[in-house]
Design an enzyme around this catalytic site. Structure first.
Site, PDB file in Angstrom:
ATOM      1  N   ASP A 145     -13.059   0.581  -5.410  1.00 26.22           N
ATOM      2  CA  ASP A 145     -11.764   0.940  -5.967  1.00 26.22           C
ATOM      3  C   ASP A 145     -10.766  -0.132  -5.520  1.00 26.22           C
ATOM      4  O   ASP A 145     -11.082  -0.979  -4.668  1.00 26.22           O
ATOM      5  CB  ASP A 145     -11.372   2.329  -5.453  1.00 26.22           C
ATOM      6  N   ASP A 178      -6.588   0.382  -5.417  1.00 26.11           N
ATOM      7  CA  ASP A 178      -5.460   0.951  -4.682  1.00 26.11           C
ATOM      8  C   ASP A 178      -5.932   1.802  -3.511  1.00 26.11           C
ATOM      9  O   ASP A 178      -6.789   2.686  -3.660  1.00 26.11           O
ATOM     10  CB  ASP A 178      -4.611   1.828  -5.603  1.00 26.11           C
TER      11      ASP A 178
END
Length: 296
Positions: free
Chosen positions: A55, A57
Site C-alpha cells: 500500500d 498511504d
C-alpha cells in the site's frame, strides 16, 4: 460481504516502470504522467520467487497523501462547504473536487509535487526497500496497490530513489491538465461489486487479477509466496484472498490489523495467511530474511 470478482481495467491506473518519470527524464521527455493511460507495456521478468504488494498511504509514507496536499489550500485548510460534500464510499469523487478547488486557487504543479515529495517515509520503510534492492533480482517482484493516485505515488517514489524497484503501480489515474490552468485531474481506478471497499477500488480484485495474469505469463508457475504490506481497512480485503503459504503484514494497531484480529476471533481459521504485524520496516525485514532462505 463477499468480494465479487468484477472486471477491472488496470491499464487506466497502471504505471509502466519503463515510462515512469524517472525513466522519462532520462530520455528527455517532458510530460510527467504519460504512463498513466495508454503507456506501452513492458515484458515483466518471469523468474521472481516472491511477489510483495505494498500500500502507499501510511504504509510507504507516514501520512495520508490526500491530507498532506490540503496544505496547499489558502490557510492550509479547505472551506467548510467543500468538506461538507464528502459522502461515505465516495472519497475519490470528493478528492476530485478538492483538486479542482486547489487549481481554482492557483496552486501549481510544482507546489503539489514539492508537498508530496516531502512526505516522510514510515519508520524503517526505506531500509526495507533497500533490503529488497540488495537481494538477487529473482527474489522479489514488487508492486504498489493504492487508493491514492498515480501522480502522487510516482512523484514520491521517484524522489525517494526507489521508483525502479516497483514493477507495477496500480492506483487511481491522475495527471496534470496544463490546458486548463494546471489542474491535477484524477479518475476512479475501476468499478467493482465488493461491499467492503470504496466504489472506485477494490484491492482484492486488483491483486487477484494481477496474480491470475502473472501466473499465466509464468507458464502456470505460482509464486512461492504472496506477501502483502498494508495498514488500512481497504488492505484487509485483499489480505483475505491470501493462502496459508502467504504472509499478511498489517501495520500494528491500524485498521487492517484490527480487522484481521476480529475475523480470527469471530471466525477461527477463516483468515488463511500468516500474520506478521509491523511497527517498522525492520520488523518486515526480519521475516523476509527467513523467507529468502526457502528453497524452491
Amino acid at each position: 460481504m463477499s468480494c465479487c470478482f468484477a472486471p477491472a481495467h488496470p491499464s487506466a491506473g497502471e504505471i509502466d516502470p519503463a515510462s515512469s518519470a524517472h525513466y522519462r527524464r532520462r530520455r528527455g521527455a517532458t510530460n510527467h504522467n504519460m504512463a498513466e493511460q495508454g503507456a506501452p507495456s513492458t515484458v515483466l521478468p518471469n523468474d521472481r520467487r516472491f511477489v510483495i504488494f505494498f500500500d502507499f498511504d501510511e504504509t510507504l509514507v507516514d501520512e495520508t497523501s490526500d491530507d498532506m496536499v490540503v496544505q496547499a489550500a489558502p490557510g492550509g485548510v479547505l472551506p467548510g462547504w467543500l468538506k461538507d460534500t464528502y459522502r461515505p464510499s465516495r472519497y475519490n469523487e470528493y478528492m476530485q473536487r478538492v483538486l479542482a478547488y486547489l487549481a481554482e486557487q492557483g496552486v501549481t504543479e510544482s507546489t503539489i509535487r514539492s508537498i508530496i515529495e516531502k512526505i516522510p517515509a514510515c519508520p524503517g520503510i526505506l531500509a526495507l526497500l533497500r533490503f529488497i534492492q540488495s537481494r538477487p533480482a529473482r527474489d522479489f517482484e514488487v508492486v504498489c496497490v493504492s487508493d491514492a493516485n498515480t501522480y502522487f505515488i510516482d512523484a514520491w517514489l521517484t524522489n525517494a530513489g526507489v521508483r525502479p524497484l516497483f514493477l507495477r503501480v496500480f492506483s487511481n489515474p491522475a495527471q496534470f491538465d496544463h490546458r486548463d490552468g494546471g489542474q491535477l485531474r484524477m479518475k476512479p481506478f475501476h468499478a467493482h461489486e465488493c461491499q467492503r471497499c470504496p466504489s472506485n477500488m477494490c484491492k482484492a480484485v486488483v491483486v487477484r487479477e494481477y496474480l491470475t495474469r502473472r501466473v499465466r505469463e509464468r507458464d502456470g508457475r505460482p509464486y512461492q509466496r504472496v506477501l502483502y504490506v498494508g495498514d488500512g481497512a481497504n488492505d484487509f480485503c485483499p489480505s483475505t484472498t491470501l493462502s496459508p503459504r502467504d504472509i499478511a503484514f498489517p501495520r500494528r494497531d491500524f485498521p487492517m490489523h484490527r480487522l484481521i484480529r476480529e475475523m480470527a476471533e469471530a471466525q477461527p481459521g477463516k483468515f488463511k495467511a500468516s500474520v506478521v504485524p509491523w511497527a517498522s520496516g525492520e520488523d518486515i525485514i526480519n521475516t523476509l530474511r527467513k523467507v529468502v532462505e526457502e528453497r524452491g
